[in-house]
Design a protein around this motif. Structure first.
Motif, mmCIF file in Angstrom:
data_model
loop_
_atom_site.group_PDB
_atom_site.id
_atom_site.type_symbol
_atom_site.label_atom_id
_atom_site.label_comp_id
_atom_site.label_asym_id
_atom_site.label_seq_id
_atom_site.Cartn_x
_atom_site.Cartn_y
_atom_site.Cartn_z
ATOM 1 N N PHE A 117 -18.328 2.711 -14.589
ATOM 2 C CA PHE A 117 -17.668 3.390 -13.568
ATOM 3 C C PHE A 117 -17.158 2.140 -12.633
ATOM 4 O O PHE A 117 -18.098 1.617 -12.014
ATOM 5 C CB PHE A 117 -18.541 4.317 -12.784
ATOM 6 N N ILE A 118 -15.979 1.613 -12.610
ATOM 7 C CA ILE A 118 -15.653 0.738 -12.204
ATOM 8 C C ILE A 118 -14.223 0.933 -11.241
ATOM 9 O O ILE A 118 -13.507 1.757 -11.921
ATOM 10 C CB ILE A 118 -15.321 -0.896 -12.911
ATOM 11 N N ARG A 119 -13.832 0.099 -10.561
ATOM 12 C CA ARG A 119 -12.890 0.113 -9.692
ATOM 13 C C ARG A 119 -12.224 -1.346 -9.572
ATOM 14 O O ARG A 119 -12.974 -2.130 -9.285
ATOM 15 C CB ARG A 119 -12.745 0.815 -8.482
ATOM 16 N N VAL A 120 -10.925 -1.500 -9.190
ATOM 17 C CA VAL A 120 -10.550 -2.977 -9.158
ATOM 18 C C VAL A 120 -9.693 -2.928 -7.709
ATOM 19 O O VAL A 120 -9.404 -2.034 -7.139
ATOM 20 C CB VAL A 120 -9.252 -3.133 -10.014
ATOM 21 N N ARG A 121 -10.209 -4.115 -7.048
ATOM 22 C CA ARG A 121 -9.761 -4.607 -5.810
ATOM 23 C C ARG A 121 -8.832 -5.550 -5.585
ATOM 24 O O ARG A 121 -9.365 -6.651 -6.212
ATOM 25 C CB ARG A 121 -10.873 -4.410 -4.897
ATOM 26 N N ARG A 122 -7.649 -5.295 -5.229
ATOM 27 C CA ARG A 122 -6.898 -6.757 -4.627
ATOM 28 C C ARG A 122 -7.049 -7.225 -3.323
ATOM 29 O O ARG A 122 -7.111 -6.246 -2.549
ATOM 30 C CB ARG A 122 -5.467 -6.380 -5.016
ATOM 31 N N LEU A 123 -7.200 -8.528 -3.169
ATOM 32 C CA LEU A 123 -7.675 -9.178 -1.989
ATOM 33 C C LEU A 123 -6.520 -10.023 -1.617
ATOM 34 O O LEU A 123 -6.430 -11.167 -2.250
ATOM 35 C CB LEU A 123 -8.858 -9.689 -1.921
ATOM 36 N N ASP A 124 -5.826 -9.728 -0.617
ATOM 37 C CA ASP A 124 -4.996 -10.862 0.072
ATOM 38 C C ASP A 124 -5.212 -11.252 1.290
ATOM 39 O O ASP A 124 -5.764 -10.488 2.285
ATOM 40 C CB ASP A 124 -3.445 -10.120 -0.059
ATOM 41 N N SER A 125 -5.064 -12.675 1.408
ATOM 42 C CA SER A 125 -5.587 -13.020 2.801
ATOM 43 C C SER A 125 -4.421 -14.139 3.209
ATOM 44 O O SER A 125 -3.294 -14.394 2.405
ATOM 45 C CB SER A 125 -6.833 -13.815 2.846
ATOM 46 N N TRP A 126 -4.580 -14.896 4.251
ATOM 47 C CA TRP A 126 -3.672 -15.711 4.814
ATOM 48 C C TRP A 126 -4.358 -16.970 5.515
ATOM 49 O O TRP A 126 -5.243 -16.892 5.779
ATOM 50 C CB TRP A 126 -2.939 -15.053 6.276
ATOM 51 N N GLN A 127 -3.563 -18.241 4.794
ATOM 52 C CA GLN A 127 -4.146 -19.470 5.267
ATOM 53 C C GLN A 127 -3.418 -19.924 6.740
ATOM 54 O O GLN A 127 -2.296 -20.236 6.680
ATOM 55 C CB GLN A 127 -3.881 -20.512 4.243
ATOM 56 N N ARG A 128 -4.191 -19.917 7.642
ATOM 57 C CA ARG A 128 -3.670 -20.013 9.084
ATOM 58 C C ARG A 128 -3.238 -21.567 9.169
ATOM 59 O O ARG A 128 -2.297 -21.924 9.749
ATOM 60 C CB ARG A 128 -4.868 -19.605 10.196
ATOM 61 N N ARG A 129 -3.986 -22.400 8.569
ATOM 62 C CA ARG A 129 -3.824 -23.823 8.653
ATOM 63 C C ARG A 129 -2.399 -24.244 7.922
ATOM 64 O O ARG A 129 -1.674 -24.985 8.741
ATOM 65 C CB ARG A 129 -5.069 -24.638 8.312
ATOM 66 N N TRP A 130 -2.333 -23.737 6.958
ATOM 67 C CA TRP A 130 -1.231 -24.056 6.046
ATOM 68 C C TRP A 130 0.080 -23.071 6.576
ATOM 69 O O TRP A 130 1.374 -23.383 6.028
ATOM 70 C CB TRP A 130 -1.319 -24.054 4.614
ATOM 71 N N GLY A 131 -0.265 -21.942 7.173
ATOM 72 C CA GLY A 131 1.044 -21.070 7.449
ATOM 73 C C GLY A 131 1.404 -20.443 6.297
ATOM 74 O O GLY A 131 2.697 -20.237 6.209
ATOM 75 N N LEU A 132 0.726 -20.139 5.239
ATOM 76 C CA LEU A 132 1.118 -19.564 3.993
ATOM 77 C C LEU A 132 0.261 -18.741 3.475
ATOM 78 O O LEU A 132 -0.984 -18.661 3.657
ATOM 79 C CB LEU A 132 1.244 -20.772 2.980
ATOM 80 N N PRO A 133 0.580 -17.589 3.058
ATOM 81 C CA PRO A 133 -0.527 -16.702 2.111
ATOM 82 C C PRO A 133 -1.123 -17.465 1.229
ATOM 83 O O PRO A 133 -0.747 -18.237 0.473
ATOM 84 C CB PRO A 133 0.659 -15.657 1.529
#
Length: 805
Positions: free
Chosen positions: A553-569
């Motif tokens: 019994f599984i579920r998939v999670r997508r994690l998106d974050s931001w790199q503040r130092r580089w100013g890029l995702p």
């Protein structure tokens, strides 16, 4: 003062790290409204924003915007009317860029703000007392409803069905906020700190209104930064002080660099850890949220969603920074090897960190989760019952022991939703062009989260960790928008312990895996592989003789974050979601020892385990035992009786004002209720019915209108609150004397005489307050000790006048 010293009242922490703090106070001169964007149907159209203690406050974003507007005016004046100049550059240094408002080409990375402003709240001693349940009436008295109508522009009259009620906060309340100025990001001139302080003082003096209806009389205020700071800034500006050159207006973003991990490199994509044979120490973490914390997860329309826990990634930087400051060698290498790990911080359950409920649990549709009598069952072990069942989600359970005697305690973290807006400068209202209205989902203030720092025992002994818990403990800022309304928290780190979660019990038939955090697995091509097949492969690489899963019994999670130092995702992460579980049968004739299972459980699976990913529970009883025969979870025993009503020891003046307002509101409501009752008028005022102009002296004991008119001059001073006891005594004595003259008059008017006698009786404090508190309707308790008698004495004339209107 020399240019190298900071202004008084805004001191630097150290000359080497120019971080300064100050306290901002708000003195309102008129009632004000900062809206929450919500209302109460049929009662209030616009409510003011409240904090987690249900008390009004000025949000940090509102305060920052108002202060920035004032500083923009000051900078324009100090730059002699020029749009760009040294003061304008200093303004951008303090408050950062506004790319949404700029018509020029946006820079590669917007300049971050160096000034952090927290929400302006009531003084803490007063706020703590007002938050107590016994002072609900006093909390309600902090605000009032103001009616309004919509005027038709064509006719100049009120539109029908356009009556509205807006909530306003009383202007007598004091509010204060904390400011923090951090100029350590680049090598600025030492005079920058002095000029920044002067600009803030000038901007605060020009910021005179805030909130809604501020052009119609509401929200008039004065912002103060302290007499010493304001006096020093004024003197420095009068001498012609100018900001120094900003040698580095914005440090360029550093490019991503490849870091060579120390130790033996991995041989496979999800290769074995260099600390496989290590024993572990655990430092329990407790995080108390002092304000809401919003963790970026995904954006849906204008809603910024967030998880119900805090990932270990957010605390890893704080831990690494403290370790580097302590002079510990090879901190980065230890983090990369996984010898130091920070677990996710989850809601506290039964005194420890909660574990996300396994997805193998299902509850009967329409019932609460984790209930007895067959309402919850384990799909791994229990037979499928009749009826409709849904998987349990969003719940955290206690860690528990090796054997379940009852269902574990559980808790569901509450998420709050806070709405904000972006104001367009020329229109002075939210518009779509600059972002409009948006909302953040956040963990509310007051939430207690728990987790742990796991580290190798050899590393613990080498670094002498006994002194580090105190250094790791302290205030932290987490998540997005953490320079204003969000992110304030306090971290507590306890002494290291060797006690770990219960050792997994080996089973002869299968190994059941329960992911208690997100698990990052990769395939042979180094791509994320959140599947049961990848989980089976990782277990095989750890030496567990298991077959492919027979149930999962599984579920998939997508994690998106931001790199503040580089100013890029950052690159997206695709993981097995926390709570996923699977059962893997053992190979024929194979067995696994408890020590080996404990070793795999301690090491975890997958990548980025230093950030809290890959945490497991193996053969946990919640996934391997039947739940249909278990008892209900413990309730925690009887609750302690409520303690004594809290009172304010300091802030006596404002506490007395709030008490007076609460009593005045209660008196107005109570007097309207009593005076509108015919039964009360008959018993308390000897009036058998409504006064009639046609009644005569013998008409059933009811005074005529002309008779009652003779009483009005005698009580004309009643109906207003007295300023002190002496003034109240003087007003009541005057009324008693006049009423006595009516009572002792020899003319025949018995109805008026009886009414005068009853009114004279109400001039006695005990009789009056007993009448007002009839039927158990008691006035609100005072916020400070011994304030009841003072309020009773000064508001007695007001209440009596309202009763006789």
């Amino acid at each position: 003062m020399t240019p190298q010293t900071p202004l008084p009242g805004f001191p630097l922490t150290t000359p080497e790290a120019p971080r300064a703090t100050a306290t901002l106070t708000l003195a309102f001169e008129s009632d004000w409204h900062v809206g929450s964007g919500t209302g109460i149907p049929g009662h209030t159209d616009r409510r003011v924003v409240r904090d987690h203690r249900d008390l009004p406050h000025v949000p940090a974003k509102t305060l920052t915007g108002v202060l920035r507007d004032g500083c923009e005016l000051a900078a324009r004046a100090l730059d002699d009317g020029k749009a760009r100049g040294p003061w304008h550059d200093l303004l951008l240094l303090l408050f950062g860029d506004q790319p949404a408002l700029s018509t020029a080409r946006a820079p590669a990375r917007p300049r971050p703000a160096t000034l952090s402003i927290r929400a302006a709240c009531l003084p803490d001693p007063l706020a703590q007392v007002l938050a107590h349940p016994t002072h609900e009436q006093s909390r309600a008295a902090l605000t009032f409803l103001k009616p309004g109508v919509h005027i038709d522009r064509r006719t100049g009259t009120a539109k029908p069905d356009f009556l509205r009620f807006e909530e306003l906060v009383r202007h007598t309340l004091p509010f204060s906020a904390s400011l923090a100025l951090d100029l350590s990001g680049a090598a600025y001139d030492p005079a920058t700190h002095r000029a920044a302080s002067a600009l803030l003082v000038a901007g605060a003096a020009l910021a005179r209104r805030l909130g809604g209806k501020r052009r119609r009389g509401a929200g008039l205020c004065r912002i103060h930064l302290g007499e010493d700071l304001e006096g020093g800034a004024k003197a420095w500006l009068e001498t012609g002080g100018q900001p120094g050159p900003l040698s580095a207006p914005m440090p360029p973003p550093s490019a991503p660099r490849q870091v060579q991990a120390s130790g033996k490199p991995k041989t496979k994509a999800s290769g074995k850890s260099a600390t496989r044979a290590e024993t572990w120490r655990h430092l329990p973490l407790t995080l108390t949220l002092e304000g809401p914390v919003s963790i970026p997860s995904r954006v849906t329309g204008n809603l910024g969603e967030g998880p119900d826990m805090i990932p270990g990634t957010l605390l890893l930087g704080h831990v690494a920074k403290v370790l580097d400051a302590a002079g510990l060698a090879d901190t980065g290498g230890a983090l990369r090897r996984g010898a130091i790990r920070v677990s996710p911080l989850t809601v506290e359950v039964d005194g420890g960190p909660g574990l996300p409920v396994p997805f193998c649990l299902a509850s009967r549709k329409g019932t609460a989760a984790l209930q007895v009598d067959g309402a919850t069952h384990n799909r791994f072990t229990d037979p499928e019952p009749l009826g409709q069942f849904t998987a349990v989600r969003g719940l955290y359970v206690a860690q528990g022991a090796n054997k379940l005697e009852c269902l574990p305690p559980s808790d569901r973290p509450a998420l709050t939703l806070r709405t904000h807006n972006t104001i367009q400068d020329d229109r002075q209202r939210p518009t779509e062009e600059v972002g409009g209205v948006y909302s953040y989902q956040a963990l509310p203030a007051g939430t207690i989260l728990r987790g742990e720092i796991t580290l190798a025992t050899a590393l613990f002994d080498k670094w002498a960790w006994k002194a580090l818990p105190q250094k790791l403990s302290g205030p932290v800022s987490l998540g997005r928008s953490r320079k204003d309304d969000y992110g304030a928290a306090h971290l507590w780190v306890n002494e290291a312990k060797t006690k770990r979660a219960a050792t997994p019990r080996p089973r002869q038939d299968a190994v059941t895996i329960w992911c208690v955090s997100d698990v990052l697995l990769v395939n042979e091509r180094l791509r994320w592989d959140p599947t049961v097949t990848a989980l089976h492969r990782a277990l095989r690489e750890r030496g567990l003789p298991v077959k492919p899963a027979d149930q999962a019994f599984i579920r998939v999670r997508r994690l998106d974050s931001w790199q503040r130092r580089w100013g890029l995702p950052r690159p997206s992460l695709v993981a097995l979601a926390a709570g996923s579980c699977a059962r893997f049968p053992l190979e024929d004739g194979a067995s696994v020892s408890a020590e080996r299972l404990a070793e795999v459980q301690a090491e975890g699976l997958g990548d980025r385990r230093a950030e809290g990913f890959g945490r497991l529970r193996i053969n946990h009883p919640l996934t391997t035992e039947a739940l249909s025969t278990l008892k209900a979870p413990p309730t925690g025993g009887t609750q302690d009786p409520p303690g004594p009503r809290p009172t304010v020891s300091g802030q006596a003046t404002i506490a007395r004002q709030v008490t007076r307002i609460a009593w005045k509101t209660w008196i107005e409501e109570r007097a309207a209720l009593l005076a509108g009752s015919a039964a009360w008028r008959r018993t308390a005022l000897a009036m058998t019915g409504a006064p009639s102009g046609d009644a005569d002296e013998t008409d059933g004991g009811t005074p005529s209108m002309s008779q009652l008119a003779t009483l009005r001059p005698m009580i004309q001073d009643l109906g207003t609150p007295a300023q002190d006891r002496d003034a109240a005594t003087l007003v009541l004595d005057k009324a008693r004397t006049a009423l006595a003259a009516v009572i002792n008059a020899e003319i025949r008017r018995p109805p008026l005489k009886a009414t005068a006698e009853r009114v004279q009786a109400l001039t006695d404090p005990e009789t009056f307050w007993a009448t007002m508190a009839a039927n158990g309707d008691e006035p609100p308790p005072a916020l400070a000790l011994n304030d009841d008698s003072e309020v009773r004495a000064t508001l007695h004339p007001l209440g009596l006048g309202l009763l006789l209107q």
